[in-house]
Design a protein around this motif. Structure first.
Motif, PDB file in Angstrom:
ATOM      1  N   LEU A  72       0.929  -1.224  -0.074  1.00 58.94           N
ATOM      2  CA  LEU A  72       0.150   0.053  -0.083  1.00 58.94           C
ATOM      3  C   LEU A  72       0.864   1.315   0.010  1.00 58.94           C
ATOM      4  CD1 LEU A  72      -2.688  -1.008   2.312  1.00 58.94           C
ATOM      5  CD2 LEU A  72      -2.875  -0.581  -0.160  1.00 58.94           C
ATOM      6  N   ASP A  73       2.203   1.259   0.549  1.00 67.81           N
ATOM      7  CA  ASP A  73       2.858   2.554   0.747  1.00 67.81           C
ATOM      8  C   ASP A  73       3.401   2.512  -0.793  1.00 67.81           C
ATOM      9  OD1 ASP A  73       2.418   2.318   3.065  1.00 67.81           O
ATOM     10  OD2 ASP A  73       4.585   2.328   3.902  1.00 67.81           O
ATOM     11  N   ALA A  74       3.444   1.515  -1.575  1.00 70.18           N
ATOM     12  CA  ALA A  74       4.411   1.632  -2.753  1.00 70.18           C
ATOM     13  C   ALA A  74       2.954   2.248  -3.774  1.00 70.18           C
ATOM     14  CB  ALA A  74       4.724   0.240  -3.348  1.00 70.18           C
ATOM     15  N   LEU A  75       1.942   1.677  -3.486  1.00 70.83           N
ATOM     16  CA  LEU A  75       0.851   2.302  -4.375  1.00 70.83           C
ATOM     17  C   LEU A  75       0.592   3.791  -4.212  1.00 70.83           C
ATOM     18  CD1 LEU A  75      -1.846  -0.464  -4.067  1.00 70.83           C
ATOM     19  CD2 LEU A  75      -0.442   0.339  -5.940  1.00 70.83           C
ATOM     20  N   ARG A 146      -3.254   4.810   2.289  1.00 72.91           N
ATOM     21  CA  ARG A 146      -3.255   3.268   2.518  1.00 72.91           C
ATOM     22  C   ARG A 146      -4.664   3.048   2.779  1.00 72.91           C
ATOM     23  NH1 ARG A 146       1.227   4.161   7.478  1.00 72.91           N
ATOM     24  NH2 ARG A 146       3.076   3.850   6.590  1.00 72.91           N
ATOM     25  N   CYS A 147      -5.644   4.004   3.213  1.00 70.95           N
ATOM     26  CA  CYS A 147      -6.897   3.533   3.086  1.00 70.95           C
ATOM     27  C   CYS A 147      -7.672   3.803   1.658  1.00 70.95           C
ATOM     28  CB  CYS A 147      -7.595   4.244   4.281  1.00 70.95           C
ATOM     29  SG  CYS A 147      -7.037   4.027   5.900  1.00 70.95           S
ATOM     30  N   MET A 148      -7.243   4.759   1.019  1.00 71.58           N
ATOM     31  CA  MET A 148      -7.898   5.110  -0.179  1.00 71.58           C
ATOM     32  C   MET A 148      -6.707   5.255  -1.122  1.00 71.58           C
ATOM     33  SD  MET A 148     -10.832   7.819   1.115  1.00 71.58           S
ATOM     34  CE  MET A 148     -11.733   8.102  -0.353  1.00 71.58           C
ATOM     35  N   PRO A 149      -6.168   3.877  -1.981  1.00 69.03           N
ATOM     36  CA  PRO A 149      -4.833   4.235  -2.384  1.00 69.03           C
ATOM     37  C   PRO A 149      -4.975   4.716  -3.928  1.00 69.03           C
ATOM     38  CG  PRO A 149      -5.759   1.795  -2.342  1.00 69.03           C
ATOM     39  CD  PRO A 149      -6.691   2.821  -1.576  1.00 69.03           C
ATOM     40  N   ASP A 150      -5.441   5.694  -3.874  1.00 66.00           N
ATOM     41  CA  ASP A 150      -5.642   6.699  -5.317  1.00 66.00           C
ATOM     42  C   ASP A 150      -5.967   7.857  -4.916  1.00 66.00           C
ATOM     43  OD1 ASP A 150      -5.294   6.830  -7.855  1.00 66.00           O
ATOM     44  OD2 ASP A 150      -6.467   5.522  -8.512  1.00 66.00           O
ATOM     45  N   ALA A 151      -5.683   8.859  -5.775  1.00 64.41           N
ATOM     46  CA  ALA A 151      -5.962  10.112  -5.597  1.00 64.41           C
ATOM     47  C   ALA A 151      -5.442  11.127  -6.499  1.00 64.41           C
ATOM     48  CB  ALA A 151      -5.716  10.651  -4.125  1.00 64.41           C
ATOM     49  N   ALA A 152      -6.158  12.263  -6.964  1.00 64.49           N
ATOM     50  CA  ALA A 152      -5.523  13.293  -7.596  1.00 64.49           C
ATOM     51  C   ALA A 152      -4.998  14.414  -6.641  1.00 64.49           C
ATOM     52  CB  ALA A 152      -6.561  13.691  -8.450  1.00 64.49           C
ATOM     53  N   ILE A 153      -3.851  14.743  -6.562  1.00 64.14           N
ATOM     54  CA  ILE A 153      -3.070  15.679  -5.735  1.00 64.14           C
ATOM     55  C   ILE A 153      -2.660  16.898  -6.482  1.00 64.14           C
ATOM     56  CG2 ILE A 153      -1.418  15.666  -4.018  1.00 64.14           C
ATOM     57  CD1 ILE A 153      -1.418  12.622  -3.635  1.00 64.14           C
TER      58      ILE A 153
END
Length: 334
Positions: A72-75, A146-153
């Protein structure tokens, strides 16, 4: 003074740089669906559960996807890297389940013990509170990913503020406000420092572009959340969360029975309990012409406006204080 300070960037989004601790955005309602503006179909995603991260800690296997240690950290690092390397990050916004993210479905205490529960979206909490008062606990970009392993930042190095965006499958958009608090984290990769940005302020759920003038005659102390929802449907989301999601989070039978039936007096207890720890229930709505922060009470059978503040300059009082001020107060008590 702390809060949200907005700067126009383009016709669709206004990025906000915060005077004190966080930042926010407002967005068009267009493309809040299962497809990106570029036509790519999006799959509805769900919050990662503890039993998916550490299945060996639970006797009953969930049957869900399992993530190896460090995966998850890698994702999360990959999500940050994609945003850093993309000019228009709106094309990266993932789609998540509205009911799942806001915890609107009851989970029994038994299933919680089995690791089938994760409450990550405290949309009525100013996340500066744990930063100031819970010394040693900070919500960061990494913990959220880690809980929502995707996002636009999107991040502005000059103001050291940014935000994360998630679309919800009910047509709304969720924003998390970011701030570099100057803690000097240095990583081995370009994306590493971004993983340790603080998530501060109230998360904001947006349904449409709304101006403050549209609330004329409706918004006042004592106005019900039901009345405000007639102006902006985003208040339906806040009402559902305060009636279900936040109450379901509570352990034991003080607020609900073992089947999830909520006691009639729970909503007022929820408000009062948060006040006892100096964490008033609040929401932030970023409008086209300013920012609106509402503090909530519960009267009769509905949530009502206890007080509110609107600022055209996008600077609004919040709970945040400089970290050294909090440390000073702690040292005075010792």
């Amino acid at each position: 003074m702390e809060g949200y300070h907005e700067k126009q960037t383009d016709s669709n989004f206004g990025a906000a740089a915060c005077g004190g601790h966080a930042c926010g955005v407002y967005g068009e309602q267009a493309n809040y669906n299962t497809e990106h503006g570029n036509g790519i179909k999006r799959k509805v995603q769900y919050v990662i559960l503890p039993c998916q991260e550490n299945p060996d800690n639970y006797e009953e296997k969930s049957g869900l996807q399992f993530f190896e240690y460090g995966e998850l950290d890698a994702l999360a690092a990959e999500a940050v890297k994609r945003s850093l390397n993309t000019e228009d990050v709106t094309d990266l916004i993932p789609l998540y389940s509205y009911e799942n993210v806001l915890n609107l479905n009851f989970i029994s205490d038994e299933d919680k013990m089995k690791g089938k529960y994760e409450h990550i979206e405290y949309i009525t909490v100013d996340w500066t509170w744990p930063y100031v008062y819970n010394h040693g606990y900070h919500k960061r970009v990494l913990s959220l990913l880690r809980c929502m392993p995707d996002a636009a930042i999107k991040y502005d190095a000059a103001s050291k503020t940014g935000y994360m965006m998630y679309d919800l499958d009910n047509g709304m958009r969720l924003y998390h406000m970011l701030k570099d608090m100057g803690e000097g984290y240095i990583g081995e990769t370009p994306e590493a420092p971004y993983l340790y940005l603080n998530v501060l302020g109230n998360p904001a759920v947006m349904a449409k572009r709304t101006s403050f003038a549209e609330f004329d005659g409706v918004l006042k102390d004592g106005a019900t959340i039901t009345e405000l929802a007639k102006v902006d449907t985003v208040f339906n989301a806040y009402s559902e969360y305060m009636r279900k999601g936040m109450i379901y989070r509570m352990y034991g039978t003080r607020f609900k029975d073992e089947e999830g039936n909520i006691y009639e007096d729970s909503y007022k207890k929820f408000i009062d309990d948060e006040l006892r720890v100096d964490r008033p229930v609040s929401s932030v709505l970023i409008l086209t012409d300013g920012v609106l922060k509402i503090f909530w009470d519960y009267v009769g059978d509905d949530y009502v406006v206890d007080r509110y503040e609107f600022r055209e300059d996008f600077i609004i009082e919040g709970q945040a204080r400089a970290r050294q001020d909090a440390a000073g107060r702690r040292s005075e008590k010792q």
